[in-house]
Design a protein around this motif. Structure first.
Motif, PDB file in Angstrom:
ATOM      1  N   THR A  97     131.007 -54.249  36.313  1.00  0.00           N
ATOM      2  CA  THR A  97     130.430 -55.570  36.599  1.00  0.00           C
ATOM      3  C   THR A  97     131.378 -56.715  36.264  1.00  0.00           C
ATOM      4  N   ALA A  98     132.607 -56.411  35.904  1.00  0.00           N
ATOM      5  CA  ALA A  98     133.533 -57.428  35.402  1.00  0.00           C
ATOM      6  C   ALA A  98     133.776 -58.566  36.373  1.00  0.00           C
ATOM      7  N   SER A  99     133.758 -58.286  37.662  1.00  0.00           N
ATOM      8  CA  SER A  99     134.104 -59.313  38.648  1.00  0.00           C
ATOM      9  C   SER A  99     132.891 -60.071  39.191  1.00  0.00           C
ATOM     10  N   GLY A 104     124.871 -61.902  37.842  1.00  0.00           N
ATOM     11  CA  GLY A 104     124.828 -60.966  38.952  1.00  0.00           C
ATOM     12  C   GLY A 104     124.399 -61.589  40.270  1.00  0.00           C
ATOM     13  N   PHE A 105     123.968 -60.719  41.195  1.00  0.00           N
ATOM     14  CA  PHE A 105     123.725 -61.160  42.568  1.00  0.00           C
ATOM     15  C   PHE A 105     122.254 -61.163  42.990  1.00  0.00           C
ATOM     16  N   LYS A 133      99.014 -58.958  45.066  1.00  0.00           N
ATOM     17  CA  LYS A 133     100.310 -58.392  44.709  1.00  0.00           C
ATOM     18  C   LYS A 133     101.259 -58.555  45.890  1.00  0.00           C
ATOM     19  N   LEU A 134     102.425 -59.138  45.613  1.00  0.00           N
ATOM     20  CA  LEU A 134     103.457 -59.340  46.620  1.00  0.00           C
ATOM     21  C   LEU A 134     104.652 -58.469  46.268  1.00  0.00           C
ATOM     22  N   ASP A 135     105.184 -57.727  47.235  1.00  0.00           N
ATOM     23  CA  ASP A 135     106.320 -56.843  47.010  1.00  0.00           C
ATOM     24  C   ASP A 135     107.537 -57.324  47.787  1.00  0.00           C
ATOM     25  N   PHE A 136     108.699 -57.258  47.119  1.00  0.00           N
ATOM     26  CA  PHE A 136     109.959 -57.697  47.712  1.00  0.00           C
ATOM     27  C   PHE A 136     111.009 -56.615  47.488  1.00  0.00           C
ATOM     28  N   GLY A 137     111.957 -56.508  48.415  1.00  0.00           N
ATOM     29  CA  GLY A 137     112.977 -55.475  48.306  1.00  0.00           C
ATOM     30  C   GLY A 137     114.379 -56.002  48.535  1.00  0.00           C
ATOM     31  N   LEU A 138     115.331 -55.370  47.861  1.00  0.00           N
ATOM     32  CA  LEU A 138     116.750 -55.671  48.052  1.00  0.00           C
ATOM     33  C   LEU A 138     117.530 -54.379  47.877  1.00  0.00           C
ATOM     34  N   SER A 139     118.460 -54.120  48.801  1.00  0.00           N
ATOM     35  CA  SER A 139     119.321 -52.944  48.703  1.00  0.00           C
ATOM     36  C   SER A 139     120.756 -53.370  48.979  1.00  0.00           C
ATOM     37  N   ALA A 140     121.668 -52.422  48.863  1.00  0.00           N
ATOM     38  CA  ALA A 140     123.077 -52.732  49.087  1.00  0.00           C
ATOM     39  C   ALA A 140     123.309 -53.312  50.474  1.00  0.00           C
ATOM     40  N   ALA A 141     122.518 -52.870  51.460  1.00  0.00           N
ATOM     41  CA  ALA A 141     122.689 -53.353  52.829  1.00  0.00           C
ATOM     42  C   ALA A 141     122.385 -54.841  52.954  1.00  0.00           C
ATOM     43  N   GLY A 142     121.601 -55.390  52.027  1.00  0.00           N
ATOM     44  CA  GLY A 142     121.220 -56.792  52.100  1.00  0.00           C
ATOM     45  C   GLY A 142     122.152 -57.734  51.371  1.00  0.00           C
ATOM     46  N   LEU A 143     123.208 -57.206  50.773  1.00  0.00           N
ATOM     47  CA  LEU A 143     124.134 -58.045  50.018  1.00  0.00           C
ATOM     48  C   LEU A 143     125.136 -58.734  50.938  1.00  0.00           C
ATOM     49  N   SER A 144     125.662 -59.830  50.453  1.00  0.00           N
ATOM     50  CA  SER A 144     126.757 -60.491  51.159  1.00  0.00           C
ATOM     51  C   SER A 144     128.004 -59.625  51.067  1.00  0.00           C
ATOM     52  N   ALA A 147     129.554 -59.958  47.645  1.00  0.00           N
ATOM     53  CA  ALA A 147     128.899 -59.187  46.588  1.00  0.00           C
ATOM     54  C   ALA A 147     129.203 -57.700  46.719  1.00  0.00           C
ATOM     55  N   LYS A 148     129.217 -57.198  47.963  1.00  0.00           N
ATOM     56  CA  LYS A 148     129.546 -55.782  48.175  1.00  0.00           C
ATOM     57  C   LYS A 148     130.953 -55.472  47.680  1.00  0.00           C
ATOM     58  N   GLY A 149     131.863 -56.429  47.865  1.00  0.00           N
ATOM     59  CA  GLY A 149     133.226 -56.210  47.420  1.00  0.00           C
ATOM     60  C   GLY A 149     133.369 -56.164  45.911  1.00  0.00           C
ATOM     61  N   LYS A 150     132.407 -56.788  45.206  1.00  0.00           N
ATOM     62  CA  LYS A 150     132.481 -56.832  43.741  1.00  0.00           C
ATOM     63  C   LYS A 150     131.620 -55.774  43.070  1.00  0.00           C
ATOM     64  N   TRP A 151     130.672 -55.222  43.819  1.00  0.00           N
ATOM     65  CA  TRP A 151     129.789 -54.178  43.261  1.00  0.00           C
ATOM     66  C   TRP A 151     129.399 -53.272  44.415  1.00  0.00           C
TER      67      TRP A 151
END
Length: 319
Positions: A97-99, A104-105, A133-144, A147-151
């Protein structure tokens, strides 16, 4: 035609369902709002899945939000309840996570709304208590791409926001979808609204060890209630998993309970720090807010492929 002496009378109205919670999108599809029939509400910005408002039945706001907070997705939101993942602060000595940018993102990515659900339970007075109840999701595919380049790890986050009469529960489930292990930290960066920070005391942390980030990251021990008299930035490790309560003028106003979150961060920027933050306003807004932030940040959650970690908080307000 034969008249019937006891024929049934016409129904005055067609019976229907009791009022249900309402869930709506903003006109620009940037946020989701849930409102209970009794008037309580919560608003979640899809940018960061950040809760920007939580009100009681009378419309009284329970969270503090900077008047200059960025709600257009250009920056993380200052106030409400932002999400911290996969690193708390910065960790230059932690290779994975250094970069990454501060915290975080998760708080700077656009999340997907996964859906809503409602439930009903009988309250003590015989009435029905509804929740949404409201549900939200985030995965690697949703990153900029940045962000993908850093993690570059594969992951899946499910964030649930549950609005009840008198309380709000937020829970985050983190799953490792990668073929290799990775580490993470999680924090629910809750900004509670208070009337006067000088009248506030925080209970439930007596005897806890804490890292004082304002005093060279020294490790100290809490004695008695926490009172805010200047810039405060402390990472507590409570001795037990009991509730943390906020009192104002001797009257309990909030209770925060934690589930599988071993730390509590207590933060208030006070005068100089608030003055130096461009998105913190009004500049004396520190008098009306206190961050009580349940998290797992003193170490790392290490997840093997397929493993999952879940942490949650429930905030109850007292009228």
């Amino acid at each position: 035609m034969v008249e019937r002496a006891n024929r049934p009378s016409a129904l005055s109205a067609t019976p229907g369902l009791a009022p249900q919670p309402q869930v709506t999108f903003s006109d620009d599809n940037s946020s989701v709002r849930a409102v209970l029939p009794t008037g309580e509400s919560v608003t979640v910005l899809l940018h960061g899945a950040t809760i920007t408002s939580w009100t009681d039945a009378s419309g009284s706001e329970k969270l503090w939000l900077s008047s200059s907070a960025h709600l257009d997705g250009s920056k993380p939101v200052r106030g409400g309840i932002p999400l911290v993942f996969p690193v708390f602060g910065t960790a230059p000595d932690h290779a994975q996570t250094a970069s990454l940018a501060q915290h975080g993102f998760a708080r700077s990515s656009r999340w997907e709304f996964l859906g809503k659900s409602t439930s009903e339970s009988a309250s003590g007075d015989g009435a029905a208590d509804l929740s949404a109840k409201l549900d939200f999701g985030l995965s690697a595919a949703g990153l900029s791409e940045e962000a993908k380049g850093k993690w570059s790890f594969a992951f899946n986050l499910i964030y649930s926001v549950t609005l009840n009469r008198g309380s709000l529960t937020t829970s985050l489930v983190v799953t490792n979808d990668d073929e290799k292990a990775w580490d993470c930290q999680v924090l629910l960066h809750t900004y509670l609204r208070v009337k006067d920070i000088n009248e506030v005391e925080v209970h439930g942390l007596d005897g806890a060890q804490y890292v004082d980030k304002v005093d060279g990251a020294k490790t100290k021990s809490q004695s008695g209630a926490v009172k805010i008299t200047g810039e405060t930035d402390r990472v507590y490790t409570p001795v037990a998993n009991g509730p943390v309560t906020v009192a104002e003028g001797g009257k309990k106003t909030f209770t925060v309970t934690r589930d599988n979150l071993s730390n509590v961060v207590v933060w208030n920027p006070w005068t100089d720090k608030a003055a130096g933050m461009g998105d913190f306003s009004p500049k004396d807004g520190f008098k009306n807010m206190l961050c009580i932030e349940p998290g797992s940040v003193s170490g790392w959650q290490s997840l093997e492929p397929g493993d999952a970690y879940e942490g949650a908080q429930t905030i109850t307000y007292h009228s």
